[in-house]
Design an enzyme around this catalytic site. Structure first.
Site, PDB file in Angstrom:
ATOM      1  N   ASP A  30       0.866  -1.166   0.000  1.00 19.60           N
ATOM      2  CA  ASP A  30       0.000   0.000   0.000  1.00 19.60           C
ATOM      3  C   ASP A  30       0.915   1.232   0.000  1.00 19.60           C
ATOM      4  OD1 ASP A  30      -2.344   1.618   0.372  1.00 19.60           O
ATOM      5  OD2 ASP A  30      -1.824   1.756   2.488  1.00 19.60           O
ATOM      6  N   ASP A  67      -0.021   5.062   1.391  1.00 20.12           N
ATOM      7  CA  ASP A  67      -0.129   5.928   2.562  1.00 20.12           C
ATOM      8  C   ASP A  67      -0.132   5.136   3.861  1.00 20.12           C
ATOM      9  OD1 ASP A  67      -0.357   8.610   1.405  1.00 20.12           O
ATOM     10  OD2 ASP A  67      -2.169   7.818   0.469  1.00 20.12           O
TER      11      ASP A  67
END
Length: 215
Positions: free
Chosen positions: A7, A9
């Site tokens: 991922d 953030d």
């Protein structure tokens, strides 16, 4: 193991606090005075259009798009000095030395992705943007798309996520998922399906797991 899926953030860098600040700033003029708990419950891990339609259903599509643009512009203003989470660069080297593919799978819009990757000096073999697909996280589609484009089975990949929404997406695609406790309740990550929780990429539990895994 033939691929590591990340991922963006809260996983590559501690950007969640910056997104939180940006969201709370742009929502305030609309009468929404949020806090950290509000951000985690209603915003973190969700797609921007969904957030706006749920929190500000009275906005027109044009108004909603303008608010999203303002929020992302504010985020990039705040995110001028980013550093990779501890241990991440070592993990990237580890994967490269073993010819393990590295992919980015994110709900973030392209301008933010480009900004963060440039700030970190990071490159990936594959980047999957949820905004270019029919559905984003927590739907499994972004991770299924990554597997398809890499030509891999779910059992050949390992995912890293920091939110329950992201964990559900990866686990829903059948991928073993490690949760990073950088911003969300650890219990929520476990309930979403993470099999291991780590503080960051220097966590000894991650390296013990990698040592035990065949590559």
């Amino acid at each position: 193991m033939r691929a590591l899926l990340f991922d963006l953030d809260g996983t590559l860098a501690d950007t969640d606090r910056l997104h939180e600040q940006a969201w709370l700033e742009v929502l305030l003029p609309h009468g929404i005075r949020g806090d950290h708990a509000f951000y985690q419950q209603h915003i973190s891990g969700h797609l921007n259009p969904e957030i706006v339609s749920r929190l500000l259903p009275w906005l027109s599509q044009t108004e909603g798009s303008a608010l999203i643009e303002a929020k992302e512009r504010r985020f990039r203003e705040l995110a001028q000095s980013l550093e990779a989470l501890p241990g991440l660069e070592e993990l990237w080297r580890w994967a490269t030395e073993r010819s393990v593919a590295q992919a980015l799978v994110t709900n973030a819009p392209r301008p933010n992705v480009e900004h963060v990757l440039q700030a970190l000096g990071a490159e990936f073999d594959l980047v999957v943007l949820a905004e270019e697909l029919a559905a984003g996280k927590p739907d499994p589609l972004p991770y299924r798309t990554a597997l398809e484009r890499l030509g891999l089975e779910a059992g050949e990949a390992l995912a890293f996520e920091d939110s329950p929404s992201g964990v559900r997406s990866a686990v829903g695609a059948g991928i073993r998922t490690i949760g990073l406790t950088t911003g969300h309740d650890p219990q929520g990550l476990l309930e979403a399906g993470a099999f291991l929780l780590i503080d960051d990429f220097s966590d000894r539990r991650l390296w013990e797991y990698l040592e035990e895994s065949k590559t």
